[in-house]
Write a protein that holds these residues in place. Structure first.
Motif, PDB file in Angstrom:
ATOM      1  N   MET A   1       9.711  -2.770   3.131  1.00  6.95           N
ATOM      2  CA  MET A   1       8.704  -1.940   2.473  1.00  6.95           C
ATOM      3  C   MET A   1       8.387  -0.765   3.387  1.00  6.95           C
ATOM      4  N   ILE A   2       8.547   0.443   2.863  1.00  7.89           N
ATOM      5  CA  ILE A   2       8.162   1.640   3.602  1.00  7.89           C
ATOM      6  C   ILE A   2       6.678   1.882   3.338  1.00  7.89           C
ATOM      7  N   ILE A   3       5.907   2.072   4.408  1.00  4.07           N
ATOM      8  CA  ILE A   3       4.473   2.342   4.281  1.00  4.07           C
ATOM      9  C   ILE A   3       4.166   3.596   5.088  1.00  4.07           C
ATOM     10  N   THR A   4       3.556   4.578   4.436  1.00  2.11           N
ATOM     11  CA  THR A   4       3.277   5.839   5.113  1.00  2.11           C
ATOM     12  C   THR A   4       1.949   6.447   4.656  1.00  2.11           C
ATOM     13  N   THR A   5       1.351   7.225   5.538  1.00  4.17           N
ATOM     14  CA  THR A   5       0.112   7.924   5.184  1.00  4.17           C
ATOM     15  C   THR A   5       0.400   9.227   4.443  1.00  4.17           C
ATOM     16  N   THR A   6       1.641   9.664   4.474  1.00  3.14           N
ATOM     17  CA  THR A   6       2.001  10.907   3.788  1.00  3.14           C
ATOM     18  C   THR A   6       2.204  10.651   2.296  1.00  3.14           C
ATOM     19  N   MET A   7       2.263  11.726   1.520  1.00  2.00           N
ATOM     20  CA  MET A   7       2.420  11.601   0.077  1.00  2.00           C
ATOM     21  C   MET A   7       3.880  11.624  -0.363  1.00  2.00           C
ATOM     22  N   HIS A   8       4.799  11.765   0.596  1.00  2.12           N
ATOM     23  CA  HIS A   8       6.220  11.720   0.265  1.00  2.12           C
ATOM     24  C   HIS A   8       6.981  11.156   1.460  1.00  2.12           C
ATOM     25  N   ILE A   9       8.196  10.731   1.198  1.00  3.95           N
ATOM     26  CA  ILE A   9       9.065  10.195   2.240  1.00  3.95           C
ATOM     27  C   ILE A   9      10.298  11.080   2.272  1.00  3.95           C
ATOM     28  N   GLU A  10      10.577  11.651   3.415  1.00  2.00           N
ATOM     29  CA  GLU A  10      11.681  12.588   3.543  1.00  2.00           C
ATOM     30  C   GLU A  10      12.995  11.972   3.052  1.00  2.00           C
ATOM     31  N   ASN A  11      13.687  12.725   2.215  1.00  2.00           N
ATOM     32  CA  ASN A  11      14.986  12.330   1.644  1.00  2.00           C
ATOM     33  C   ASN A  11      14.914  11.085   0.756  1.00  2.00           C
ATOM     34  N   LYS A  12      13.733  10.723   0.304  1.00  7.40           N
ATOM     35  CA  LYS A  12      13.568   9.582  -0.596  1.00  7.40           C
ATOM     36  C   LYS A  12      12.566   9.969  -1.689  1.00  7.40           C
ATOM     37  N   PRO A  13      13.030  10.655  -2.725  1.00  4.63           N
ATOM     38  CA  PRO A  13      12.104  11.077  -3.782  1.00  4.63           C
ATOM     39  C   PRO A  13      11.538   9.881  -4.555  1.00  4.63           C
ATOM     40  N   VAL A  14      10.309  10.020  -4.989  1.00  3.18           N
ATOM     41  CA  VAL A  14       9.654   8.984  -5.789  1.00  3.18           C
ATOM     42  C   VAL A  14      10.313   8.939  -7.165  1.00  3.18           C
ATOM     43  N   GLN A  15      10.765   7.756  -7.549  1.00  2.00           N
ATOM     44  CA  GLN A  15      11.396   7.555  -8.851  1.00  2.00           C
ATOM     45  C   GLN A  15      10.395   7.037  -9.886  1.00  2.00           C
ATOM     46  N   GLU A  16       9.411   6.251  -9.377  1.00  2.86           N
ATOM     47  CA  GLU A  16       8.438   5.639 -10.289  1.00  2.86           C
ATOM     48  C   GLU A  16       7.159   5.319  -9.530  1.00  2.86           C
ATOM     49  N   TYR A  17       6.024   5.607 -10.166  1.00  2.00           N
ATOM     50  CA  TYR A  17       4.722   5.260  -9.621  1.00  2.00           C
ATOM     51  C   TYR A  17       4.281   3.942 -10.252  1.00  2.00           C
ATOM     52  N   LYS A  18       3.948   2.953  -9.424  1.00  2.00           N
ATOM     53  CA  LYS A  18       3.570   1.627  -9.917  1.00  2.00           C
ATOM     54  C   LYS A  18       2.059   1.448 -10.008  1.00  2.00           C
ATOM     55  N   GLY A  19       1.302   2.158  -9.177  1.00  2.00           N
ATOM     56  CA  GLY A  19      -0.151   2.047  -9.217  1.00  2.00           C
ATOM     57  C   GLY A  19      -0.767   1.932  -7.831  1.00  2.00           C
ATOM     58  N   ILE A  20      -2.073   1.866  -7.805  1.00  2.00           N
ATOM     59  CA  ILE A  20      -2.821   1.767  -6.551  1.00  2.00           C
ATOM     60  C   ILE A  20      -2.821   0.316  -6.086  1.00  2.00           C
ATOM     61  N   VAL A  21      -2.629   0.124  -4.785  1.00  2.00           N
ATOM     62  CA  VAL A  21      -2.675  -1.212  -4.188  1.00  2.00           C
ATOM     63  C   VAL A  21      -3.677  -1.223  -3.041  1.00  2.00           C
ATOM     64  N   PHE A  22      -4.237  -2.406  -2.789  1.00  2.00           N
ATOM     65  CA  PHE A  22      -5.256  -2.575  -1.756  1.00  2.00           C
ATOM     66  C   PHE A  22      -4.917  -3.751  -0.858  1.00  2.00           C
ATOM     67  N   GLY A  23      -5.457  -3.719   0.346  1.00  2.00           N
ATOM     68  CA  GLY A  23      -5.444  -4.859   1.246  1.00  2.00           C
ATOM     69  C   GLY A  23      -6.821  -4.949   1.880  1.00  2.00           C
TER      70      GLY A  23
END
Length: 99
Positions: A1-23
């Motif tokens: 699982m990639i976890i980042t504070t940024t809104m995108h991941i370099e060279n890995k475009p978002v294909q689908e948004y699943k929703g907000i998650v919490f811990g």
């Protein structure tokens, strides 16, 4: 699982948004009182780091159950709870996505 504070991941475009998650984790030691009494404490810092990791792990498990393989835009919040604010609550949230 990639976890980042940024809104995108370099060279890995978002294909689908699943929703907000919490811990969420509530740490039972009296962090606030002890910290205010003076200085740093290695044992509390270790405990805080462990609690933060537990919150991330919980959030990651929830994202995985949604079919996500990454979480973007992660942020942390810290709050005191309980009688006389004797416990520390650590929460994190982000957006579960497929990249």
């Amino acid at each position: 699982m990639i976890i980042t504070t940024t809104m995108h991941i370099e060279n890995k475009p978002v294909q689908e948004y699943k929703g907000i998650v919490f811990g969420e984790v509530v740490e039972g030691r009296n962090f606030v009182k002890d910290f205010m009494s003076g200085g740093r404490s290695g044992s509390y810092e270790d405990s805080l780091m462990s609690a933060r990791k537990a919150a991330l792990d919980e959030m990651s498990q929830r994202a995985s159950k949604m079919g996500a393989n990454a979480i973007i835009g992660v942020s942390f919040q810290y709050s005191t709870v309980g009688a006389q604010n004797g416990m520390l609550m650590i929460t994190c949230n982000g957006t579960a996505v497929v990249v």
